[in-house]
Design an enzyme around this catalytic site. Structure first.
Site, mmCIF file in Angstrom:
data_model
loop_
_atom_site.group_PDB
_atom_site.id
_atom_site.type_symbol
_atom_site.label_atom_id
_atom_site.label_comp_id
_atom_site.label_asym_id
_atom_site.label_seq_id
_atom_site.Cartn_x
_atom_site.Cartn_y
_atom_site.Cartn_z
ATOM 1 N N LYS A 32 0.825 -1.217 0.000
ATOM 2 C CA LYS A 32 0.000 0.000 0.000
ATOM 3 C C LYS A 32 0.857 1.264 0.000
ATOM 4 O O LYS A 32 0.471 2.263 -0.604
ATOM 5 C CB LYS A 32 -0.965 0.007 1.180
ATOM 6 N N THR A 33 2.008 1.233 0.680
ATOM 7 C CA THR A 33 2.873 2.419 0.693
ATOM 8 C C THR A 33 3.371 2.729 -0.709
ATOM 9 O O THR A 33 3.427 3.894 -1.124
ATOM 10 C CB THR A 33 4.064 2.207 1.644
ATOM 11 N N ASP A 223 -3.974 7.621 4.601
ATOM 12 C CA ASP A 223 -3.441 6.289 4.898
ATOM 13 C C ASP A 223 -4.082 5.757 6.181
ATOM 14 O O ASP A 223 -4.495 6.537 7.042
ATOM 15 C CB ASP A 223 -1.922 6.373 5.064
ATOM 16 N N GLU A 224 -4.170 4.437 6.301
ATOM 17 C CA GLU A 224 -4.722 3.778 7.496
ATOM 18 C C GLU A 224 -6.095 4.368 7.858
ATOM 19 O O GLU A 224 -6.374 4.719 9.003
ATOM 20 C CB GLU A 224 -3.751 3.928 8.683
ATOM 21 N N GLN A 254 -7.696 -4.638 9.955
ATOM 22 C CA GLN A 254 -6.631 -4.179 10.833
ATOM 23 C C GLN A 254 -7.062 -2.975 11.666
ATOM 24 O O GLN A 254 -6.226 -2.201 12.131
ATOM 25 C CB GLN A 254 -5.381 -3.840 10.014
ATOM 26 N N ARG A 613 2.334 -9.866 10.990
ATOM 27 C CA ARG A 613 3.629 -9.178 11.097
ATOM 28 C C ARG A 613 4.761 -10.105 10.667
ATOM 29 O O ARG A 613 5.877 -9.653 10.413
ATOM 30 C CB ARG A 613 3.905 -8.736 12.545
#
Length: 756
Positions: A32-33, A223-224, A254, A613
């Protein structure tokens, strides 16, 4: 090769769709980044001005990484982009527009501790019961209200909130809130939540300002997005109202910050806000093995309230996920430490490529003990940050006072430090004068002769205010570093710590020097971020703002240590090997989350975040006994374990010496049984270890017979297993329990059994 050729098909579509509302559902490890970065780069390639692009993140680290990546593609033009955290970008805007709200442009920003200190003072002044009105509780209530865009007046009229306060025995929270808001305003200060609350107020109240920033921000990216609260959502909605070129990136699976005010409905209902919304789903995971991805999918599919997606990966299958059952939290720690050593020998992973994740901070103790014994270097992530250390906050308080003399909390912190004879009684009287005359504390101290104080008090107070004014004068002639160095020296702070020759004193002195180094680096840094007509300010106010808005991730050090952290703190990070410990009912999921379906689903999302993670190796573990609240408790495995297909797991069982009473019912009583009782051929290949031969009976020691235990005797404990007595002092025996180590046992109550 074009930067677009580096993207998969869905990523490329999301990058190229620059007009209109867009929602990008980005699974863990889906790049996504890169999508956000290339989307900004693509906008610039298409002719968009960097001054018209706003990209909001949740950490400065993410913002800097994004800006650096855009700069690689587009060059120095990227430095003019509006990229930053919600709080940092809004603080920048508020500094320019604060006068419209009655605040000075150099307003202070209170960190959480500053805010709680002010609340504590108000509670005391109102003569309220400090056992009920604890600063932490009151602060959280006020914070929750601000995140819901409820000010003190609306709070007092809000039946639901005031009823909850009354039911909890805290009916005066509305009064504390009103006084807190008043005192912050008089001090020219905003807390973290005010940076959102006041930004919304600015846009809602002033049409010219609203239109100005709507015109400026033609393209907005968030973002997020699943972590946004109501205030953040409303601000973004207003800013995007004119052009509607808003792209939100996030993953409802998330969403784990409800306790901070995050509202998962923001992402779940985004389509209702924008009927012509285009949705892209980034479902390919580039981070984890197939085994890890499959396990994550199995668990998260149990949630009903979610946006449907199917995460997949082209990575290798990888090894099965290990599930460790330990007799106690101590044994769990030692098993984890042993496994880290083993992996390092086999795969040569560095320490920093390991992470141990837990639900609560208290669980770190057993892990730390085990890592220390094994000589494995570790760091507890999210501990006391550098900028929260006392000596650092002391000097920062001096500097904040120079920038904003109205800053009441900074003034109270340093007015008598180092000691100069301005005691608590004097300060309380000055505060009372300030409250009665609607003045700031600084104004009272600065005119101390007019308020009837005796000559001694007037003299020491006048000496202090003269010193502060001289520092402020120095600030006008010197740069931030030179001024800060003069303050550190002339205030007596450096001398006080220099004269303390203890190890702690030396450490504190070095911390002050490090703070000054930080300011020096800030002043001399040529890599300056600019936004449109604003100059690259290297002044003290800008430095103080950057410090107070730092997050835990921004302070991360890349030293070679195993990282210990809560799962909440791990979000956004990745490691070669991850250990998720404490998977027990009422611990994870938390007992606090048992009340509603929504809370339980958030716990499941938290587990999803934990396992994703991991890149290569994932180990889950639970203990059958754990000391909690001062007593030994028997634990049941987490329900999340039962939601995993047994073919995904390799079972690592309890050693034979553990008490049978500590073994929970269900699948663990017989090897080869999968969760829920289903048989698994793979589980049979890796059965739980059992004892093949019949053990001789143990002879229990009655309390009256504890004197029969002697030095060198072999004994067994129901929790710690087999051991040998290595020392006896009266009724206390020191027993060596193999890998667990030495334990001091009070014999009359120790439940030791002598082995035949």
């Amino acid at each position: 090769m074009s930067y677009l050729d580096e993207l998969n098909e869905v990523q490329r579509q999301a990058v190229e769709r620059t007009e209109g509302p867009v929602m990008i559902i980005a699974g863990p490890g889906s790049g996504k980044t890169r999508v956000l970065t290339y989307r900004i780069a693509h906008l610039l390639k298409q002719g968009a001005s960097p001054f018209n692009i706003l990209s909001l993140t949740f950490t400065n680290k993410a913002a800097k990484e994004m800006k650096a990546r855009v700069e690689q593609v587009e060059g120095l033009e990227a430095r003019s982009l509006w990229i930053g955290t919600f709080h940092s970008v809004f603080a920048r805007i508020l500094r320019r527009e604060a006068g419209r709200l009655g605040y000075p442009p150099n307003f202070s920003i209170y960190d959480t501790q500053d805010a709680k200190n002010l609340i504590k003072s108000i509670v005391k002044e109102l003569n309220l019961n400090t056992d009920y009105y604890k600063p932490n509780i009151v602060y959280n209530r006020i914070s929750s209200a601000k995140n819901a865009l409820i000010g003190p007046v609306r709070y007092a009229r809000n039946f639901e909130r005031t009823s909850n306060d009354e039911a909890s025995g805290r009916p005066r929270i509305k009064d504390i809130y009103a006084e807190y808001a008043k005192r912050c305003f008089m001090a020219g200060a905003m807390d973290f939540d005010d940076l959102l609350f006041k930004m919304y107020e600015l846009l809602a109240k002033f049409e010219d300002i609203r239109q100005s920033y709507q015109d400026r921000f033609k393209y907005i990216m968030i973002d997020e997005f699943q972590d946004t609260n109501h205030a953040q959502y409303e601000i973004v909605r207003i800013l995007a109202e004119k052009h509607k070129n808003v792209a939100v990136v996030g993953d409802d699976a998330q969403s784990i910050y409800a306790f901070r005010g995050a509202n998962i409905q923001n992402i779940l209902n985004f389509e209702k806000e924008y009927k012509d919304l285009v949705v892209f789903k980034l479902e390919q995971n580039y981070r984890s093995t197939k085994e890890i991805v499959n396990l994550a999918n199995q668990v998260i599919k149990k949630n009903k309230n979610q946006l449907k997606k199917s995460i997949w990966t082209d990575n290798g299958i990888g090894q099965r996920i290990k599930l460790l059952k330990a007799a106690s939290d101590n044994e769990e720690g030692f098993k984890v430490a042993d496994t880290i050593k083993e992996i390092q020998l086999r795969k040569h992973f560095k320490n920093k490529e390991f992470a141990i994740l837990y639900r609560t901070n208290a669980q770190s103790r057993a892990m730390e003990d085990a890592l220390r014994r094994q000589g494995i270097p570790y760091a507890v992530y999210g501990g006391t940050s550098f900028y929260q250390r006392k000596e650092v906050k002391d000097l920062l308080a001096y500097l904040k006072l120079l920038v904003n003399p109205k800053d009441e909390e900074s003034l109270k912190r340093i007015v008598n430090y180092p000691t100069r004879g301005i005691g608590a009684t004097t300060l309380q009287k000055c505060q009372l004068v300030a409250n009665q005359n609607n003045l700031t504390l600084w104004e009272v101290l600065n005119s101390i002769d007019t308020w009837g104080f005796n000559k001694r008090v007037s003299k020491v107070v006048t000496s202090f205010t003269t010193m502060i004014r001289s520092f402020a004068s120095e600030l006008k002639r010197k740069d931030a570093y030179a001024a800060a160095s003069a303050v550190a020296k002339d205030s007596g702070l450096l001398g006080l710590l220099y004269n303390d020759k203890s190890v702690e004193g030396l450490s504190r002195f070095e911390n002050l020097q490090e703070l000054l180094n930080s300011i020096k680096e800030f002043v001399e840094n040529d890599d300056v971020e600019t936004m449109e007509e604003e100059s690259a300010e290297r002044d003290l106010g800008t430095y103080l703002q950057s410090v107070v808005l730092m997050t835990d991730q921004d302070q991360e050090k890349n030293d070679d240590t195993v990282k210990l952290m809560t799962i909440h703190a791990s979000k956004g990070l990745e490691f070669k090997a991850v250990f998720v410990v404490g998977l027990e009912e009422e611990l994870f999921p938390s007992r606090m989350a048992m009340g509603t379906v929504e809370d339980l689903e958030e716990e499941r999302r938290l587990f999803y975040v934990a396992v994703t993670r991991a890149e290569d190796i994932l180990q889950l573990s639970f203990a059958t006994t754990r000391y909690r609240y001062g007593s030994l408790q028997y634990c049941k495995p987490s329900r999340f374990i039962d939601e995993i297909d047994a073919t995904n797991l390799e079972y690592v069982g309890l050693r034979a010496a553990a008490s049978k009473a500590a073994t929970p019912p269900g699948q663990w009583n017989s090897p080869g049984k999968a969760s829920g009782g289903a048989k698994s051929s793979r589980a049979k290949m890796n059965p739980v270890k059992t004892v093949a031969k019949q053990k001789l009976p143990l002879r229990e020691v009655n309390p009256s017979d504890y004197t029969k235990i002697q030095l060198g005797m072999k004994v067994e404990h129901p929790l710690f297993g087999k051991g040998q007595v290595i020392e006896i002092e009266g009724a206390i025996a020191t027993v060596e329990f193999g890998s667990i180590g030495e334990k001091r046992i009070y014999l009359p109550k120790g439940r030791l059994e002598i082995l035949n």
